[in-house]
Design a protein around this motif. Structure first.
Motif, PDB file in Angstrom:
ATOM      1  N   LEU A 242      -4.844   0.848   2.849  1.00 27.05           N
ATOM      2  CA  LEU A 242      -3.421   0.720   2.615  1.00 27.05           C
ATOM      3  C   LEU A 242      -3.375  -0.981   2.042  1.00 27.05           C
ATOM      4  CD1 LEU A 242      -0.824   1.291   3.574  1.00 27.05           C
ATOM      5  CD2 LEU A 242      -0.884  -0.187   5.554  1.00 27.05           C
ATOM      6  N   VAL A 243      -2.629  -0.749   1.083  1.00 28.85           N
ATOM      7  CA  VAL A 243      -1.921  -1.854   0.301  1.00 28.85           C
ATOM      8  C   VAL A 243      -0.441  -1.761   0.615  1.00 28.85           C
ATOM      9  CG1 VAL A 243      -1.701  -3.209  -2.100  1.00 28.85           C
ATOM     10  CG2 VAL A 243      -3.925  -2.313  -1.373  1.00 28.85           C
ATOM     11  N   VAL A 244       0.133  -3.202   0.947  1.00 28.54           N
ATOM     12  CA  VAL A 244       1.571  -3.384   0.720  1.00 28.54           C
ATOM     13  C   VAL A 244       1.627  -3.995  -0.488  1.00 28.54           C
ATOM     14  CG1 VAL A 244       3.532  -4.188   1.814  1.00 28.54           C
ATOM     15  CG2 VAL A 244       1.671  -3.006   3.113  1.00 28.54           C
ATOM     16  N   TYR A 245       2.822  -3.908  -1.162  1.00 27.36           N
ATOM     17  CA  TYR A 245       3.296  -4.476  -2.437  1.00 27.36           C
ATOM     18  C   TYR A 245       4.473  -5.522  -1.961  1.00 27.36           C
ATOM     19  CZ  TYR A 245      -0.029  -1.394  -4.811  1.00 27.36           C
ATOM     20  OH  TYR A 245      -1.132  -1.037  -5.219  1.00 27.36           O
ATOM     21  N   ASP A 246       4.469  -6.626  -2.951  1.00 28.20           N
ATOM     22  CA  ASP A 246       5.713  -7.469  -2.710  1.00 28.20           C
ATOM     23  C   ASP A 246       6.920  -6.844  -3.363  1.00 28.20           C
ATOM     24  OD1 ASP A 246       5.423  -8.340  -5.389  1.00 28.20           O
ATOM     25  OD2 ASP A 246       4.662 -10.098  -4.831  1.00 28.20           O
ATOM     26  N   LYS A 247       8.006  -7.619  -3.351  1.00 27.23           N
ATOM     27  CA  LYS A 247       9.230  -6.977  -4.062  1.00 27.23           C
ATOM     28  C   LYS A 247       9.072  -6.908  -5.429  1.00 27.23           C
ATOM     29  CE  LYS A 247      12.439  -8.260  -0.100  1.00 27.23           C
ATOM     30  NZ  LYS A 247      13.095  -9.214   0.387  1.00 27.23           N
ATOM     31  N   ASN A 248       8.228  -7.597  -6.057  1.00 34.30           N
ATOM     32  CA  ASN A 248       7.947  -7.864  -7.411  1.00 34.30           C
ATOM     33  C   ASN A 248       6.507  -6.683  -7.977  1.00 34.30           C
ATOM     34  OD1 ASN A 248       9.885  -9.590  -8.198  1.00 34.30           O
ATOM     35  ND2 ASN A 248       8.557 -11.103  -7.243  1.00 34.30           N
ATOM     36  N   GLY A 249       6.236  -5.826  -6.935  1.00 38.30           N
ATOM     37  CA  GLY A 249       5.228  -5.009  -7.399  1.00 38.30           C
ATOM     38  C   GLY A 249       3.751  -5.487  -7.366  1.00 38.30           C
ATOM     39  N   ARG A 250       3.547  -6.707  -6.876  1.00 42.29           N
ATOM     40  CA  ARG A 250       2.274  -7.354  -6.688  1.00 42.29           C
ATOM     41  C   ARG A 250       1.344  -7.129  -5.435  1.00 42.29           C
ATOM     42  NH1 ARG A 250       4.986 -12.106  -8.925  1.00 42.29           N
ATOM     43  NH2 ARG A 250       5.480 -12.353  -6.679  1.00 42.29           N
ATOM     44  N   PRO A 251       0.347  -6.824  -5.416  1.00 37.99           N
ATOM     45  CA  PRO A 251      -0.414  -6.555  -4.116  1.00 37.99           C
ATOM     46  C   PRO A 251      -0.391  -7.804  -3.138  1.00 37.99           C
ATOM     47  CG  PRO A 251      -1.705  -5.941  -5.883  1.00 37.99           C
ATOM     48  CD  PRO A 251      -0.500  -6.693  -6.504  1.00 37.99           C
ATOM     49  N   TRP A 252       0.223  -7.644  -1.950  1.00 38.55           N
ATOM     50  CA  TRP A 252       0.589  -8.653  -0.957  1.00 38.55           C
ATOM     51  C   TRP A 252      -0.237  -8.515   0.350  1.00 38.55           C
ATOM     52  CZ3 TRP A 252       3.264  -8.132   3.790  1.00 38.55           C
ATOM     53  CH2 TRP A 252       3.774  -9.514   4.323  1.00 38.55           C
ATOM     54  N   LEU A 253      -0.673  -7.294   0.810  1.00 39.53           N
ATOM     55  CA  LEU A 253      -1.278  -7.132   1.859  1.00 39.53           C
ATOM     56  C   LEU A 253      -2.356  -6.124   1.898  1.00 39.53           C
ATOM     57  CD1 LEU A 253      -1.778  -7.563   5.271  1.00 39.53           C
ATOM     58  CD2 LEU A 253      -0.284  -5.677   5.481  1.00 39.53           C
ATOM     59  N   LEU A 254      -3.515  -6.207   2.011  1.00 39.98           N
ATOM     60  CA  LEU A 254      -4.556  -5.245   2.142  1.00 39.98           C
ATOM     61  C   LEU A 254      -4.912  -5.004   3.448  1.00 39.98           C
ATOM     62  CD1 LEU A 254      -6.824  -3.461   0.698  1.00 39.98           C
ATOM     63  CD2 LEU A 254      -8.173  -5.626   0.538  1.00 39.98           C
ATOM     64  N   ALA A 255      -4.838  -3.848   4.142  1.00 43.34           N
ATOM     65  CA  ALA A 255      -5.183  -3.423   5.430  1.00 43.34           C
ATOM     66  C   ALA A 255      -6.613  -2.499   5.224  1.00 43.34           C
ATOM     67  CB  ALA A 255      -4.092  -2.814   6.101  1.00 43.34           C
ATOM     68  N   GLU A 256      -7.341  -2.942   6.194  1.00 38.21           N
ATOM     69  CA  GLU A 256      -8.508  -1.889   6.378  1.00 38.21           C
ATOM     70  C   GLU A 256      -8.690  -1.473   7.969  1.00 38.21           C
ATOM     71  OE1 GLU A 256     -11.823   0.390   5.778  1.00 38.21           O
ATOM     72  OE2 GLU A 256     -10.780  -0.985   4.336  1.00 38.21           O
ATOM     73  N   CYS A 257      -8.379   0.063   7.966  1.00 36.90           N
ATOM     74  CA  CYS A 257      -8.161   0.712   9.223  1.00 36.90           C
ATOM     75  C   CYS A 257      -9.258   1.328   9.784  1.00 36.90           C
ATOM     76  CB  CYS A 257      -7.099   1.765   9.156  1.00 36.90           C
ATOM     77  SG  CYS A 257      -5.557   0.916   8.640  1.00 36.90           S
ATOM     78  N   LYS A 258      -9.886   1.107  10.826  1.00 31.56           N
ATOM     79  CA  LYS A 258     -11.117   1.748  11.548  1.00 31.56           C
ATOM     80  C   LYS A 258     -10.536   2.439  12.721  1.00 31.56           C
ATOM     81  CE  LYS A 258     -14.090  -0.226   8.774  1.00 31.56           C
ATOM     82  NZ  LYS A 258     -14.461   0.532   7.676  1.00 31.56           N
ATOM     83  N   ALA A 259     -11.315   3.462  13.210  1.00 29.99           N
ATOM     84  CA  ALA A 259     -11.170   4.304  14.369  1.00 29.99           C
ATOM     85  C   ALA A 259     -10.991   3.346  15.545  1.00 29.99           C
ATOM     86  CB  ALA A 259     -12.080   5.466  14.574  1.00 29.99           C
ATOM     87  N   PHE A 260     -10.262   3.781  16.592  1.00 31.79           N
ATOM     88  CA  PHE A 260     -10.029   2.923  17.762  1.00 31.79           C
ATOM     89  C   PHE A 260     -11.350   2.758  18.336  1.00 31.79           C
ATOM     90  CE2 PHE A 260      -6.329   5.651  18.086  1.00 31.79           C
ATOM     91  CZ  PHE A 260      -5.180   4.439  17.911  1.00 31.79           C
ATOM     92  N   ASP A 261     -12.491   3.221  18.309  1.00 30.30           N
ATOM     93  CA  ASP A 261     -13.900   3.129  19.117  1.00 30.30           C
ATOM     94  C   ASP A 261     -14.798   2.493  17.864  1.00 30.30           C
ATOM     95  OD1 ASP A 261     -14.168   5.303  17.433  1.00 30.30           O
ATOM     96  OD2 ASP A 261     -15.551   6.177  18.642  1.00 30.30           O
ATOM     97  N   VAL A 262     -14.347   1.857  16.903  1.00 25.79           N
ATOM     98  CA  VAL A 262     -15.225   1.144  15.786  1.00 25.79           C
ATOM     99  C   VAL A 262     -14.761  -0.457  15.706  1.00 25.79           C
ATOM    100  CG1 VAL A 262     -15.943   0.928  13.397  1.00 25.79           C
ATOM    101  CG2 VAL A 262     -15.235   3.261  14.131  1.00 25.79           C
ATOM    102  N   THR A 263     -15.751  -0.935  15.897  1.00 22.38           N
ATOM    103  CA  THR A 263     -15.588  -2.552  16.221  1.00 22.38           C
ATOM    104  C   THR A 263     -15.336  -2.965  14.708  1.00 22.38           C
ATOM    105  OG1 THR A 263     -17.197  -2.526  18.155  1.00 22.38           O
ATOM    106  CG2 THR A 263     -16.785  -4.716  16.965  1.00 22.38           C
TER     107      THR A 263
END
Length: 156
Positions: free
Chosen positions: A84-105
């Protein structure tokens, strides 16, 4: 120089469970992804991603239109997909999220994976989550320093 000490975010993704649309079609359990605007196969990691999306929309009022899910990129000649990437209001990448399953450390491997993706994306904020555990870091590209944060700043 010692490594920064992680700070765990006080977010409860499971509270967003009622906002997740699900269905079973031809025996396959699916979850609706409002960013991709389609149902996708239910996987533990996918559920964490959808909970995070609902959290970002509900708490920070980030519109789906400023998010990208599982987009492809090439890193060192290999095809990869960020979560997942969230972009700022100017279309630049702002937040990169890495999601793992509940049981993955959440591990050093997760951080290295994100650093590889972010070498191209250059997001100033990095979020790693498996649902119950979430870590947020701010990257200063001028100094190379990483600072763990206890909450996400308002998106710009």
């Amino acid at each position: 120089m010692s490594a920064p000490t992680p700070v765990y975010l006080p977010i409860k993704l499971e509270e967003k469970m009622t906002e997740i649309r699900q269905r079973t079609l031809d025996g396959q359990h699916q979850v609706y992804d409002p960013v991709r605007k389609k149902f996708v196969a239910w996987q533990p990691e996918e559920m964490v991603r959808q909970l995070l999306i609902q959290y970002l929309v509900g708490v920070y009022q980030i519109p789906y239109s400023r998010m990208a899910v599982e987009r492809g990129m090439t890193i060192n000649g290999q095809r990869k997909r960020f979560d997942l990437v969230v972009y700022d209001k100017n279309g630049r990448p702002w937040l990169l999220a890495e999601c793992k399953a509940f049981d993955v450390t959440i591990s050093t491997h997760t951080a290295i994976q994100m650093a590889n993706y972010n070498s191209q994306l250059l997001c100033p904020y990095l979020l790693m989550t498996n649902g119950p555990v979430s870590l947020l870091a701010k990257v200063d590209f001028n100094t190379g320093e990483v600072q763990f944060l206890s909450n996400l700043p308002d998106p710009v």
